[in-house]
Design an enzyme around this catalytic site. Structure first.
Site, PDB file in Angstrom:
ATOM      1  N   ARG A  48      39.067  39.917  18.871  1.00 38.32           N
ATOM      2  CA  ARG A  48      39.896  39.771  20.070  1.00 38.32           C
ATOM      3  C   ARG A  48      39.382  40.765  21.103  1.00 38.32           C
ATOM      4  O   ARG A  48      38.540  41.589  20.817  1.00 38.32           O
ATOM      5  CB  ARG A  48      41.404  39.932  19.771  1.00 38.32           C
ATOM      6  CG  ARG A  48      41.799  40.827  18.653  1.00 38.32           C
ATOM      7  CD  ARG A  48      41.978  42.294  18.911  1.00 38.32           C
ATOM      8  NE  ARG A  48      42.296  42.711  20.234  1.00 38.32           N
ATOM      9  CZ  ARG A  48      41.788  43.798  20.796  1.00 38.32           C
ATOM     10  NH1 ARG A  48      40.918  44.577  20.128  1.00 38.32           N
ATOM     11  NH2 ARG A  48      42.095  44.154  22.009  1.00 38.32           N
ATOM     12  N   GLY A  49      39.938  40.642  22.320  1.00 36.76           N
ATOM     13  CA  GLY A  49      39.396  41.443  23.425  1.00 36.76           C
ATOM     14  C   GLY A  49      38.416  40.555  24.181  1.00 36.76           C
ATOM     15  O   GLY A  49      37.573  39.884  23.561  1.00 36.76           O
ATOM     16  N   ALA A  50      38.520  40.572  25.523  1.00 41.93           N
ATOM     17  CA  ALA A  50      37.791  39.589  26.322  1.00 41.93           C
ATOM     18  C   ALA A  50      36.274  39.569  26.061  1.00 41.93           C
ATOM     19  O   ALA A  50      35.705  38.513  25.754  1.00 41.93           O
ATOM     20  CB  ALA A  50      38.102  39.817  27.800  1.00 41.93           C
ATOM     21  N   ARG A  91      40.945  30.255  22.969  1.00 41.76           N
ATOM     22  CA  ARG A  91      41.954  31.065  23.687  1.00 41.76           C
ATOM     23  C   ARG A  91      41.747  30.841  25.193  1.00 41.76           C
ATOM     24  O   ARG A  91      40.608  30.796  25.651  1.00 41.76           O
ATOM     25  CB  ARG A  91      41.831  32.562  23.347  1.00 41.76           C
ATOM     26  CG  ARG A  91      42.282  32.893  21.930  1.00 41.76           C
ATOM     27  CD  ARG A  91      42.384  34.391  21.693  1.00 41.76           C
ATOM     28  NE  ARG A  91      43.628  34.949  22.203  1.00 41.76           N
ATOM     29  CZ  ARG A  91      43.876  36.271  22.252  1.00 41.76           C
ATOM     30  NH1 ARG A  91      42.964  37.136  21.850  1.00 41.76           N
ATOM     31  NH2 ARG A  91      45.034  36.713  22.689  1.00 41.76           N
ATOM     32  N   GLN A 198      47.956  46.462  19.170  1.00 42.85           N
ATOM     33  CA  GLN A 198      46.528  46.809  19.329  1.00 42.85           C
ATOM     34  C   GLN A 198      46.345  48.288  19.686  1.00 42.85           C
ATOM     35  O   GLN A 198      45.325  48.886  19.358  1.00 42.85           O
ATOM     36  CB  GLN A 198      45.892  45.953  20.439  1.00 42.85           C
ATOM     37  CG  GLN A 198      45.720  44.497  20.092  1.00 42.85           C
ATOM     38  CD  GLN A 198      46.874  43.660  20.592  1.00 42.85           C
ATOM     39  OE1 GLN A 198      48.012  44.118  20.654  1.00 42.85           O
ATOM     40  NE2 GLN A 198      46.613  42.415  20.927  1.00 42.85           N
ATOM     41  N   ASP A 239      41.537  40.746  31.178  1.00 43.86           N
ATOM     42  CA  ASP A 239      41.072  39.478  30.619  1.00 43.86           C
ATOM     43  C   ASP A 239      40.530  38.564  31.702  1.00 43.86           C
ATOM     44  O   ASP A 239      39.702  37.690  31.447  1.00 43.86           O
ATOM     45  CB  ASP A 239      42.196  38.788  29.847  1.00 43.86           C
ATOM     46  CG  ASP A 239      42.419  39.533  28.544  1.00 43.86           C
ATOM     47  OD1 ASP A 239      43.115  40.568  28.565  1.00 43.86           O
ATOM     48  OD2 ASP A 239      41.843  39.115  27.526  1.00 43.86           O
ATOM     49  N   ASN A 249      46.036  40.879  32.104  1.00 39.27           N
ATOM     50  CA  ASN A 249      45.731  41.742  30.959  1.00 39.27           C
ATOM     51  C   ASN A 249      46.912  41.656  29.994  1.00 39.27           C
ATOM     52  O   ASN A 249      47.919  40.991  30.256  1.00 39.27           O
ATOM     53  CB  ASN A 249      45.476  43.184  31.418  1.00 39.27           C
ATOM     54  CG  ASN A 249      44.904  44.041  30.304  1.00 39.27           C
ATOM     55  OD1 ASN A 249      43.939  43.641  29.641  1.00 39.27           O
ATOM     56  ND2 ASN A 249      45.479  45.192  30.049  1.00 39.27           N
ATOM     57  N   LYS A 250      46.789  42.337  28.881  1.00 41.48           N
ATOM     58  CA  LYS A 250      47.799  42.300  27.815  1.00 41.48           C
ATOM     59  C   LYS A 250      49.212  42.463  28.352  1.00 41.48           C
ATOM     60  O   LYS A 250      49.442  43.293  29.236  1.00 41.48           O
ATOM     61  CB  LYS A 250      47.453  43.400  26.804  1.00 41.48           C
ATOM     62  CG  LYS A 250      48.379  43.544  25.634  1.00 41.48           C
ATOM     63  CD  LYS A 250      48.621  42.255  24.862  1.00 41.48           C
ATOM     64  CE  LYS A 250      47.355  41.554  24.414  1.00 41.48           C
ATOM     65  NZ  LYS A 250      47.606  40.136  23.988  1.00 41.48           N
TER      66      LYS A 250
HETATM   67  O1  MRU Z   1      45.179  39.553  22.879  1.00 43.98           O
HETATM   68  P1  MRU Z   1      44.003  40.502  22.917  1.00 43.98           P
HETATM   69  O2  MRU Z   1      44.098  41.598  21.930  1.00 43.98           O
HETATM   70  O3  MRU Z   1      42.701  39.754  22.880  1.00 43.98           O
HETATM   71  O4  MRU Z   1      44.110  41.164  24.378  1.00 43.98           O
HETATM   72  C1  MRU Z   1      43.158  42.105  24.746  1.00 43.98           C
HETATM   73  C2  MRU Z   1      43.407  42.689  26.080  1.00 43.98           C
HETATM   74  O5  MRU Z   1      44.346  42.340  26.777  1.00 43.98           O
HETATM   75  C3  MRU Z   1      42.382  43.658  26.591  1.00 43.98           C
HETATM   76  O6  MRU Z   1      42.989  44.625  27.409  1.00 43.98           O
HETATM   77  C4  MRU Z   1      41.322  42.919  27.413  1.00 43.98           C
HETATM   78  O7  MRU Z   1      40.843  41.822  26.720  1.00 43.98           O
HETATM   79  C5  MRU Z   1      40.181  43.801  27.782  1.00 43.98           C
HETATM   80  S1  MRU Z   1      39.195  44.211  26.373  1.00 43.98           S
HETATM   81  C6  MRU Z   1      37.905  45.148  26.914  1.00 43.98           C
END
Ligand code: MRU
Length: 348
Positions: A48-50, A91, A198, A239, A249-250
């Protein structure tokens, strides 16, 4: 594989990912040999993470080519198109997924591929390039951010944006890491980041291993610290950043940005240009992923709500550009007006 690297290609045609659902208590590596299971790993948040999702999708295509039984490039291209369509469904919010798949498609669509072997080698080389570039980009973001960080700084961070969320090193968490490595006295306040924690699980794991001072706080404690005047800045990842500077973002990022703004604390977004989507004009156009009710009703296997309650679980929110002090990219730091300055940056 380094302790935090999220994804790696093994010579025998296997993609290995650290299973982020099981960290910090168990370090388990999962191996993948087909795009369907890579798409599932993205959906289930093994990875996970963009930026990490983007790299995973690229390697999903490289796997497809590597294991293909096709006899000619056009048959392989058809298989890759099928893989691309499945990976795109994994996603919706992080634009890096679509950016990486578009980059791979641009390569695959070239008419010059004479043999299957050429196309296999090219897709793997491109996936490797995407992964390697990501690490260099993150370090450049960290370097640019140094001028924004006082020598002694308390910094709020949301979610996990470290090595695990990228390929290695990290964006916003990389900014904190770089500041620490360059000798600044940083104290990170890590939002635990309900519902999937996270921050409490992954960011705490990374900073603990790296020896960066931090405290885990519940998400709702950030306002308390911001109002007390003990926070120098907030830094988060993204994201998707759209043309006017609105940032997805999250979930919970918007709340943090508004309270930072109300207290005059700078709020920085650290993101690679691969997260910038100039095709969308405002944040209202971003597709926000809705995830399962179970993420809210349960913490791990423990059910915290009564049975059969209605739940809403948006995984991301949009922070309007007016609450963002600056966006830190690998090409430099940009300030408002974001519409003009993002356009200039992306034209570089
Ligand atoms: O749902 P996730 O854990 O994939 O969400 C991740 C985030 O929101 C991060 O802040 C974002 O992807 C940046 S990661 C460098």
């Amino acid at each position: 594989m380094s302790a935090f690297r999220s994804i790696e290609w093994l010579e025998e045609g296997v993609v290995r990912m650290i299973d982020q659902r099981r960290l910090p208590h168990e370090t388990v590596y999962n191996d993948y040999t087909d795009y369907q299971s890579v798409a599932q790993a993205i959906k289930d948040m093994v990875i996970r993470g963009a930026p990490a999702i983007g790299a995973a999708a690229a390697y999903g295509l490289a796997l497809t080519a590597h294991h293909s039984a096709a006899h000619d490039p056009s048959a392989l291209k058809a298989e890759l198109a099928q893989a691309d369509a499945v990976l795109r469904q994994s996603r919706p919010t992080a634009v890096n997924l679509f950016w990486a798949l578009d980059r791979m498609a641009g390569l695959i669509d070239q008419p010059s591929w004479q043999t299957i072997e050429d196309l296999q080698a090219a897709t793997l080389a491109e996936a490797h390039a995407i992964a390697q570039e990501d690490v260099a980009i993150n370090k450049a973001i960290g370097q640019h951010a140094l001028e924004l960080i006082p020598d002694k700084a308390t910094i709020i961070h949301h979610c996990n944006t470290g090595s695990l969320a990228t390929v290695d090193y990290g964006t916003a968490l990389g900014v904190i890491r770089m500041a620490h490595e360059s000798g600044k006295q940083v104290m990170a306040l890590l939002d635990e980041t309900r519902p999937r924690l996270q921050g409490g699980r992954l960011s705490a794991y990374e900073l603990k291993e790296q020896g960066v001072p931090f405290k885990v706080i519940v998400d709702s404690a950030s306002g308390y610290y911001l109002r007390k005047g003990v926070v120098d800045l907030c830094v988060v990842g993204a994201d998707r950043v759209v043309a006017n500077g609105d940032t997805a973002n999250k979930i919970g990022t918007y709340n943090l940005a508004v309270v930072a703004h109300a207290n005059g604390v700078p709020f920085y977004v650290a993101a690679p240009t691969t997260t910038i989507d100039m095709a969308l004009e405002t944040g209202d156009e971003i597709d926000i992923e809705e995830r399962s009710a179970e993420e809210v009703t349960h913490v791990g296997t423990w059910q915290i709500t009564p049975d059969d309650v209605d739940v809403a679980n948006p995984a991301f929110d949009v922070t309007p550009a007016e609450y963002v002090t600056a966006i830190i990219t690998e090409k430099g730091i940009i300030y408002p007006p974001f519409k003009e300055n993002l356009a200039k940056l992306m034209a570089k």
